[in-house]
Write a protein that holds these residues in place. Structure first.
Motif, mmCIF file in Angstrom:
data_model
loop_
_atom_site.group_PDB
_atom_site.id
_atom_site.type_symbol
_atom_site.label_atom_id
_atom_site.label_comp_id
_atom_site.label_asym_id
_atom_site.label_seq_id
_atom_site.Cartn_x
_atom_site.Cartn_y
_atom_site.Cartn_z
ATOM 1 N N ILE A 1 0.818 -1.218 0.000
ATOM 2 C CA ILE A 1 0.000 0.000 0.000
ATOM 3 C C ILE A 1 0.854 1.270 0.000
ATOM 4 C CG2 ILE A 1 -1.558 1.387 1.425
ATOM 5 C CD1 ILE A 1 -3.306 -0.984 1.779
ATOM 6 N N PRO A 2 1.821 1.443 0.900
ATOM 7 C CA PRO A 2 2.629 2.668 0.847
ATOM 8 C C PRO A 2 3.455 2.769 -0.430
ATOM 9 C CG PRO A 2 3.546 1.121 2.423
ATOM 10 C CD PRO A 2 2.190 0.610 2.057
ATOM 11 N N GLY A 3 3.906 1.626 -0.960
ATOM 12 C CA GLY A 3 4.644 1.654 -2.223
ATOM 13 C C GLY A 3 3.786 2.155 -3.366
ATOM 14 N N LEU A 4 2.540 1.690 -3.416
ATOM 15 C CA LEU A 4 1.606 2.160 -4.441
ATOM 16 C C LEU A 4 1.313 3.646 -4.272
ATOM 17 C CD1 LEU A 4 -0.950 -0.809 -4.518
ATOM 18 C CD2 LEU A 4 0.605 -0.150 -6.375
ATOM 19 N N MET A 5 1.157 4.082 -3.036
ATOM 20 C CA MET A 5 0.862 5.499 -2.788
ATOM 21 C C MET A 5 2.005 6.393 -3.255
ATOM 22 S SD MET A 5 -1.007 5.522 0.945
ATOM 23 C CE MET A 5 -2.642 4.816 1.175
ATOM 24 N N HIS A 6 3.232 5.988 -2.962
ATOM 25 C CA HIS A 6 4.389 6.784 -3.373
ATOM 26 C C HIS A 6 4.458 6.905 -4.891
ATOM 27 C CE1 HIS A 6 8.631 8.185 -3.322
ATOM 28 N NE2 HIS A 6 8.719 7.457 -4.423
ATOM 29 N N ARG A 7 4.322 5.782 -5.568
ATOM 30 C CA ARG A 7 4.447 5.809 -7.035
ATOM 31 C C ARG A 7 3.274 6.529 -7.688
ATOM 32 N NH1 ARG A 7 4.421 1.836 -10.059
ATOM 33 N NH2 ARG A 7 3.488 0.209 -8.754
ATOM 34 N N MET A 8 2.080 6.399 -7.099
ATOM 35 C CA MET A 8 0.929 7.093 -7.674
ATOM 36 C C MET A 8 1.051 8.601 -7.480
ATOM 37 S SD MET A 8 -3.115 6.187 -7.387
ATOM 38 C CE MET A 8 -2.832 4.647 -8.256
ATOM 39 N N TYR A 9 1.538 9.018 -6.327
ATOM 40 C CA TYR A 9 1.766 10.446 -6.081
ATOM 41 C C TYR A 9 2.701 11.011 -7.150
ATOM 42 C CZ TYR A 9 3.284 14.741 -3.705
ATOM 43 O OH TYR A 9 3.575 16.049 -3.391
ATOM 44 N N ASN A 10 3.801 10.295 -7.405
ATOM 45 C CA ASN A 10 4.761 10.765 -8.405
ATOM 46 C C ASN A 10 4.183 10.736 -9.817
ATOM 47 O OD1 ASN A 10 6.676 11.247 -6.470
ATOM 48 N ND2 ASN A 10 7.772 9.324 -6.772
ATOM 49 N N THR A 11 3.376 9.709 -10.099
ATOM 50 C CA THR A 11 2.731 9.622 -11.416
ATOM 51 C C THR A 11 1.817 10.827 -11.640
ATOM 52 O OG1 THR A 11 2.801 7.200 -11.427
ATOM 53 C CG2 THR A 11 1.161 8.255 -12.846
ATOM 54 N N ILE A 12 1.053 11.187 -10.617
ATOM 55 C CA ILE A 12 0.151 12.334 -10.718
ATOM 56 C C ILE A 12 0.948 13.629 -10.914
ATOM 57 C CG2 ILE A 12 -1.521 13.742 -9.446
ATOM 58 C CD1 ILE A 12 -2.470 11.090 -8.146
ATOM 59 N N GLN A 13 2.038 13.778 -10.148
ATOM 60 C CA GLN A 13 2.862 14.985 -10.257
ATOM 61 C C GLN A 13 3.470 15.130 -11.647
ATOM 62 O OE1 GLN A 13 2.964 17.314 -7.702
ATOM 63 N NE2 GLN A 13 1.405 15.875 -6.950
ATOM 64 N N ASN A 14 3.744 13.982 -12.276
ATOM 65 C CA ASN A 14 4.363 13.991 -13.606
ATOM 66 C C ASN A 14 3.342 13.929 -14.739
ATOM 67 O OD1 ASN A 14 6.982 14.041 -12.505
ATOM 68 N ND2 ASN A 14 7.000 11.803 -12.280
ATOM 69 N N GLY A 15 2.059 13.963 -14.391
ATOM 70 C CA GLY A 15 1.015 13.960 -15.411
ATOM 71 C C GLY A 15 0.846 12.639 -16.125
ATOM 72 N N GLU B 1 -7.156 0.296 -6.765
ATOM 73 C CA GLU B 1 -8.289 1.120 -7.194
ATOM 74 C C GLU B 1 -8.741 2.075 -6.084
ATOM 75 O OE1 GLU B 1 -10.263 -2.091 -10.363
ATOM 76 O OE2 GLU B 1 -10.951 -2.013 -8.281
ATOM 77 N N THR B 2 -8.711 1.591 -4.841
ATOM 78 C CA THR B 2 -9.098 2.437 -3.705
ATOM 79 C C THR B 2 -8.108 3.578 -3.518
ATOM 80 O OG1 THR B 2 -10.114 0.526 -2.623
ATOM 81 C CG2 THR B 2 -9.641 2.446 -1.240
ATOM 82 N N ILE B 3 -6.820 3.280 -3.675
ATOM 83 C CA ILE B 3 -5.783 4.312 -3.569
ATOM 84 C C ILE B 3 -5.948 5.343 -4.686
ATOM 85 C CG2 ILE B 3 -3.289 4.727 -3.767
ATOM 86 C CD1 ILE B 3 -2.938 1.932 -2.420
ATOM 87 N N ALA B 4 -6.198 4.877 -5.915
ATOM 88 C CA ALA B 4 -6.409 5.790 -7.039
ATOM 89 C C ALA B 4 -7.596 6.708 -6.765
ATOM 90 C CB ALA B 4 -6.634 4.992 -8.324
ATOM 91 N N SER B 5 -8.658 6.152 -6.206
ATOM 92 C CA SER B 5 -9.848 6.945 -5.896
ATOM 93 C C SER B 5 -9.534 7.997 -4.831
ATOM 94 C CB SER B 5 -10.966 6.026 -5.416
ATOM 95 O OG SER B 5 -12.097 6.758 -5.015
ATOM 96 N N ALA B 6 -8.752 7.607 -3.813
ATOM 97 C CA ALA B 6 -8.393 8.539 -2.744
ATOM 98 C C ALA B 6 -7.559 9.700 -3.269
ATOM 99 C CB ALA B 6 -7.640 7.804 -1.638
ATOM 100 N N PHE B 7 -6.729 9.438 -4.266
ATOM 101 C CA PHE B 7 -5.917 10.485 -4.894
ATOM 102 C C PHE B 7 -6.708 11.281 -5.927
ATOM 103 C CE2 PHE B 7 -1.937 8.258 -3.574
ATOM 104 C CZ PHE B 7 -1.205 9.364 -3.153
ATOM 105 N N GLY B 8 -7.874 10.753 -6.337
ATOM 106 C CA GLY B 8 -8.618 11.372 -7.423
ATOM 107 C C GLY B 8 -7.966 11.114 -8.769
#
Length: 314
Positions: A180-194, A250-257
Motif C-alpha cells: 500500500i505505501p509503495g503504491l501510494m508513493h508511485r501514484m503520487y509521483n505519477t500524478i505529479q508527472n502527469g 483502485e481504492t488508492i487511485a480513488s483517494a488520490f482522485g
C-alpha cells in the motif's frame, strides 16, 4: 508502569504514541525509542538502554522489514538482523525483570501450504513462503523464545500477529516498502508527472487483509494492559474484509482522485496468493471492536502523505 516502545518512530509506534498522547492514563509513563537511540542488534547497547529507562513493560516493534522484492533478495540479512534484535530485547527484558513484553510478529510467519483461515495454532506447522523465509523464521523464533522464557523463568512474554498494516508514518520507499505505501508513493509521483497510466507490479489477484495502524494501536494497548496469555493472538480485520491487490490499487487511485488507467504487469512476482487469517480469538475477547472502513483509512493515509510528502520516509 513504564512502557518502553522499540521502533517507536515507525508506522505502529507513531500510531501508539498519538493514541497515548490523546488518551493519557495516570500512572503510566511511555518511552518511544527509534533506531537513533541504540543498535538493538548489539546486546550491550540494548542492555544499557533498558538500564537507563528501567521499563516495567515493553512493546517490541523494532525490526528489519521490507517489501516482497527486498525480502526475496536479502533473506539472510532479514534472518540475522531480526534474530539478533529479538534475542537481545527478550534477554534484556529478562535481566531487567520486565513484567510483560508484547512483541510484533506477522502473518507471513505462517506456513505457505496451510488450510484457511489461519489460526494461532498453525504458526509452526510447516515452512513459510520461500519469498521471505528469513524474516519469517526469525519472527517465529520470538514465539519459541516466549514459551521457553515462560516455562523456565515464568516470564510474561507474548506476541501479536497483525495482518498487513498501513497508515501515516509508514515507509513509502517503493524499493523497500509494503504494497500500500509503495503504491501510494508511485501514484503520487505519477500524478505529479502527469502520467496517464499507472503500473501495478503483478497480476493484482492476490488477496490480503489490511489493518489501519490506528486500529492496531488501540489493539496493541489492549493486549499490553489486558491480554494474559503467552500464546500469540492474531490482530486482523474480519475475513470478509479481505480484498485483492487490484481492489487496493483502485481504492488508492480513488483517494488520490486519479483518473488514469491501471495496468498490471504480470511479468512481476505476485508472492503468496493469500494468507487469510481468522480473528476469532480476538473477537472472543473484543466482540464489539470496530475497525475503520478500508476506504476511509486509505483516504486518511493519502491525505496525510500528501501533506507530509517531503518529510515522509520516501
Amino acid at each position: 508502569m513504564i512502557v518502553l516502545v522499540t521502533g517507536g518512530s515507525g508506522l505502529v509506534g507513531s500510531a501508539i504514541r498519538e493514541l497515548i498522547e490523546s488518551n493519557p492514563v495516570e500512572g503510566e509513563k511511555w518511552v518511544f525509542l527509534s533506531s537513533k537511540d541504540a543498535n538493538l542488534c548489539n546486546y550491550e547497547e540494548t542492555l544499557q538502554l533498558f538500564q537507563k529507562h528501567k521499563p516495567t513493560h515493553v512493546i517490541h516493534l523494532a525490526a528489519m522489514v521490507g517489501g516482497l522484492f527486498q525480502n526475496m533478495s536479502h533473506n539472510l540479512d532479514f534472518f540475522k538482523s531480526n534474530l539478533d534484535m529479538n534475542n537481545n530485547i527478550l534477554q534484556a527484558s529478562f535481566e531487567c525483570k520486565v513484567s510483560k513484553v508484547v512483541s510484533c510478529l506477522s502473518t507471513c510467519v505462517f506456513p505457505d501450504k496451510v488450510t484457511y483461515p489461519i489460526t494461532e495454532e498453525m504458526v509452526h506447522l510447516g515452512p513459510p513462503h520461500p519469498s521471505n523465509f528469513g524474516y519469517s523464521y526469525a519472527k517465529r523464533m520470538i514465539d519459541v523464545a516466549n514459551r521457553a522464557y515462560h516455562e523456565q523463568h515464568g516470564c510474561q512474554f507474548t506476541a501479536v500477529i497483525p495482518c498487513n498494516i498501513f497508515g501515516p508514518h509508514d515507509n513509502f520507499n517503493p524499493q523497500s516498502s509494503h504494497v500500500i505505501p509503495g503504491l501510494m508513493h508511485r501514484m503520487y509521483n505519477t500524478i505529479q508527472n502527469g502520467g496517464e497510466s499507472f503500473t501495478v507490479m503483478g497480476s493484482g489477484k492476490p488477496l490480503r487483509q489490511f489493518i489501519y495502524s490506528k486500529d492496531l494501536a488501540r489493539l496493541f494497548v489492549w493486549v499490553l494492559r489486558e491480554y494474559q496469555e503467552i500464546d500469540p493472538i492474531i490482530l486482523s480485520v474480519d475475513e470478509s474484509d479481505e480484498i485483492t491487490i487490484k481492489n487496493a490499487a483502485e481504492t488508492i487511485a480513488s483517494a488520490f482522485g486519479y483518473q488514469g488507467e491501471l495496468v498490471f504487469d504480470t511479468s512481476k512476482a505476485d508472492g503468496q496468493f493469500k494468507k487469510t487469517a481468522s480473528n476469532g480469538k480476538l473477537r472472543k475477547y473484543c466482540p464489539d471492536f470496530k475497525f475503520t472502513p478500508f476506504q476511509q483509512a486509505v483516504k486518511e493515509t493519502v491525505d496525510w502523505y500528501k501533506e507530509n510528502y517531503h518529510t515522509a520516509r520516501n
